[in-house]
Design a protein around this motif. Structure first.
Motif, PDB file in Angstrom:
ATOM      1  N   TYR A 165     -39.955  40.557 112.851  1.00 20.86           N
ATOM      2  CA  TYR A 165     -40.948  39.733 112.171  1.00 20.86           C
ATOM      3  C   TYR A 165     -42.344  40.259 112.478  1.00 20.86           C
ATOM      4  CZ  TYR A 165     -37.469  35.942 111.557  1.00 20.86           C
ATOM      5  OH  TYR A 165     -36.378  35.187 111.207  1.00 20.86           O
ATOM      6  N   GLN A 185     -46.196  38.728 112.841  1.00 28.02           N
ATOM      7  CA  GLN A 185     -46.980  37.498 112.921  1.00 28.02           C
ATOM      8  C   GLN A 185     -48.464  37.844 113.028  1.00 28.02           C
ATOM      9  OE1 GLN A 185     -46.134  34.806 116.212  1.00 28.02           O
ATOM     10  NE2 GLN A 185     -47.101  33.094 115.149  1.00 28.02           N
ATOM     11  N   GLY A 221     -52.979  33.454 113.319  1.00 31.84           N
ATOM     12  CA  GLY A 221     -53.213  32.257 112.523  1.00 31.84           C
ATOM     13  C   GLY A 221     -52.155  31.977 111.475  1.00 31.84           C
ATOM     14  N   GLN A 222     -51.111  32.792 111.460  1.00 31.18           N
ATOM     15  CA  GLN A 222     -50.042  32.591 110.485  1.00 31.18           C
ATOM     16  C   GLN A 222     -48.692  32.490 111.177  1.00 31.18           C
ATOM     17  OE1 GLN A 222     -50.125  35.483 107.317  1.00 31.18           O
ATOM     18  NE2 GLN A 222     -52.358  35.470 107.201  1.00 31.18           N
ATOM     19  N   GLY A 223     -47.689  32.035 110.412  1.00 24.92           N
ATOM     20  CA  GLY A 223     -46.339  32.031 110.931  1.00 24.92           C
ATOM     21  C   GLY A 223     -45.706  33.403 110.815  1.00 24.92           C
ATOM     22  N   PRO A 224     -44.664  33.645 111.578  1.00 22.71           N
ATOM     23  CA  PRO A 224     -43.969  34.938 111.480  1.00 22.71           C
ATOM     24  C   PRO A 224     -43.410  35.172 110.080  1.00 22.71           C
ATOM     25  CG  PRO A 224     -43.295  33.746 113.460  1.00 22.71           C
ATOM     26  CD  PRO A 224     -44.084  32.795 112.629  1.00 22.71           C
ATOM     27  N   LEU A 265     -40.637  37.600 108.015  1.00 18.88           N
ATOM     28  CA  LEU A 265     -39.520  38.515 108.202  1.00 18.88           C
ATOM     29  C   LEU A 265     -39.811  39.867 107.565  1.00 18.88           C
ATOM     30  CD1 LEU A 265     -36.532  38.920 109.120  1.00 18.88           C
ATOM     31  CD2 LEU A 265     -35.892  38.233 106.792  1.00 18.88           C
ATOM     32  N   GLN A 305     -39.117  42.653 102.361  1.00 18.84           N
ATOM     33  CA  GLN A 305     -40.521  42.442 102.699  1.00 18.84           C
ATOM     34  C   GLN A 305     -41.061  43.526 103.636  1.00 18.84           C
ATOM     35  OE1 GLN A 305     -41.737  38.003 102.492  1.00 18.84           O
ATOM     36  NE2 GLN A 305     -39.921  38.026 103.782  1.00 18.84           N
ATOM     37  N   LEU A 364     -42.466  40.601 116.383  1.00 11.15           N
ATOM     38  CA  LEU A 364     -41.444  39.838 117.091  1.00 11.15           C
ATOM     39  C   LEU A 364     -40.064  40.342 116.727  1.00 11.15           C
ATOM     40  CD1 LEU A 364     -42.896  36.286 116.390  1.00 11.15           C
ATOM     41  CD2 LEU A 364     -42.867  37.416 118.608  1.00 11.15           C
ATOM     42  N   PHE A 390     -35.865  34.603 120.150  1.00  7.89           N
ATOM     43  CA  PHE A 390     -37.005  35.488 119.961  1.00  7.89           C
ATOM     44  C   PHE A 390     -37.430  36.150 121.263  1.00  7.89           C
ATOM     45  CE2 PHE A 390     -38.519  34.855 115.622  1.00  7.89           C
ATOM     46  CZ  PHE A 390     -37.768  33.763 115.239  1.00  7.89           C
ATOM     47  N   GLY A 391     -37.868  37.396 121.140  1.00 11.12           N
ATOM     48  CA  GLY A 391     -38.473  38.084 122.255  1.00 11.12           C
ATOM     49  C   GLY A 391     -39.932  37.703 122.400  1.00 11.12           C
ATOM     50  N   PRO A 392     -40.599  38.229 123.434  1.00  9.96           N
ATOM     51  CA  PRO A 392     -42.001  37.871 123.688  1.00  9.96           C
ATOM     52  C   PRO A 392     -42.985  38.518 122.720  1.00  9.96           C
ATOM     53  CG  PRO A 392     -41.272  39.498 125.255  1.00  9.96           C
ATOM     54  CD  PRO A 392     -40.064  39.114 124.463  1.00  9.96           C
ATOM     55  N   GLY A 451     -42.395  33.161 124.097  1.00  7.08           N
ATOM     56  CA  GLY A 451     -41.649  33.376 122.867  1.00  7.08           C
ATOM     57  C   GLY A 451     -41.418  32.094 122.096  1.00  7.08           C
ATOM     58  N   PHE A 453     -44.074  25.313 114.399  1.00  8.23           N
ATOM     59  CA  PHE A 453     -43.770  25.888 113.096  1.00  8.23           C
ATOM     60  C   PHE A 453     -42.611  25.151 112.440  1.00  8.23           C
ATOM     61  CE2 PHE A 453     -46.534  29.512 113.192  1.00  8.23           C
ATOM     62  CZ  PHE A 453     -46.642  29.848 114.522  1.00  8.23           C
ATOM     63  N   PHE A 513     -41.167  30.882 107.756  1.00  7.72           N
ATOM     64  CA  PHE A 513     -41.989  30.052 108.627  1.00  7.72           C
ATOM     65  C   PHE A 513     -43.187  29.492 107.867  1.00  7.72           C
ATOM     66  CE2 PHE A 513     -40.640  30.666 113.091  1.00  7.72           C
ATOM     67  CZ  PHE A 513     -39.619  31.574 112.894  1.00  7.72           C
ATOM     68  N   GLY A 514     -43.582  28.265 108.235  1.00  6.53           N
ATOM     69  CA  GLY A 514     -44.854  27.735 107.786  1.00  6.53           C
ATOM     70  C   GLY A 514     -45.989  28.384 108.558  1.00  6.53           C
ATOM     71  N   LYS A 515     -47.219  27.971 108.241  1.00  2.00           N
ATOM     72  CA  LYS A 515     -48.386  28.585 108.866  1.00  2.00           C
ATOM     73  C   LYS A 515     -48.658  28.054 110.267  1.00  2.00           C
ATOM     74  CE  LYS A 515     -50.763  30.040 104.693  1.00  2.00           C
ATOM     75  NZ  LYS A 515     -52.039  30.039 103.932  1.00  2.00           N
TER      76      LYS A 515
END
Lengths: 116, 114
Positions: free
Chosen positions: A35, A37, A40-43, A45, A59, A91, A107-109, B43, B90, B104-106
């Motif tokens: 992913y 990220q 300010g946004q979500g991850p 894919l 994507q 990610l 998820f990893g760090p 994470g 999220f 995911f959402g924002k």
């Protein structure tokens, strides 16, 4: 059990340079995800592997991004050449193979990439 | 196409007061819905998930969410906020019917003051 491992944790490069990220999923997890990220946004894919085959890379900006998962375990994500807009946290996540939503994604760090 | 909209980018509460984080979804089929939490420098962690079983879903750390099909909502609640709840949350919908990929959402930043 050990979690998803990623390296490096931080990377700073100049635009037009190349960079590679590494991910080691949880042992036995057949499905692996990358992913992106942006701050300010979500991850979002980028690519999904099942074992060593690509399930979804719709994507992934294929002109500059590539990913592989040799032997169905570790995976690398490469950017070549990098652009300023690639600055983000990358990610990696993994999941056991199973029924719909039976198993969660772990998820990893993440690797924080800064392109200058 | 699948999508989620988190209605608040930032929510501030006092410790001990209720938490409400709002999420609306759009899905062309019966969706799988999730809430993930991301603490600074840690994470992403799954809080809870809805996969067409009970509409009221209980998760970790006292959080729960209710799936309302008529309102296309999946709001996250907690009766009493704790300082440790401060994080990014999220709302997530499955990208495919198999539920193996996520959108995911924002995100909503939750701040908790003492």
């Amino acid at each position: 059990e050990a979690g998803v491992a990623q390296s490096p944790r931080y990377k700073i490069i100049e635009k037009r340079q190349s960079v590679a990220f590494w991910c080691n999923p949880i042992s036995g997890h057949a499905t692996l995800y990358w992913y992106q990220q942006i701050l300010g946004q979500g991850p979002k894919l980028l690519i999904q592997f099942q074992n060593n085959g690509v399930v979804d890379d719709s994507q992934l900006p294929k002109d500059r991004f590539s990913a592989e998962r040799l032997k169905g375990v570790d995976s690398t994500l490469k950017i070549q050449p990098a652009k300023l807009e690639d600055s983000a946290v990358y990610l990696c996540a993994s999941r056991q193979l199973g029924q719909r939503d039976t198993y969660e994604q772990y998820f990893g760090p993440g690797t924080r990439l800064t392109v200058t | 196409a699948q999508s989620v909209t988190q209605l608040d980018s930032h929510v501030s509460v006092s410790e001990g007061t209720p938490v409400l984080l709002r999420c609306n979804y759009s899905s062309s089929y019966s969706p799988s819905l999730f809430w993930y939490v991301q603490h600074p420098n840690k994470g992403l962690q799954l809080l809870l998930k809805y996969t067409s079983a009970a509409t009221l879903v209980k998760g970790i750390n006292g959080f729960e969410a209710e799936f309302k099909k008529s309102e296309t909502s999946f709001h996250l609640t907690k009766p009493s906020a704790h300082m440790s709840d401060a994080a990014e949350y999220f709302c997530v919908v499955s990208r495919n019917q198999a539920g193996t990929a996520l959108i995911f959402g924002k995100g909503t930043t939750l701040s908790v003051s003492s």
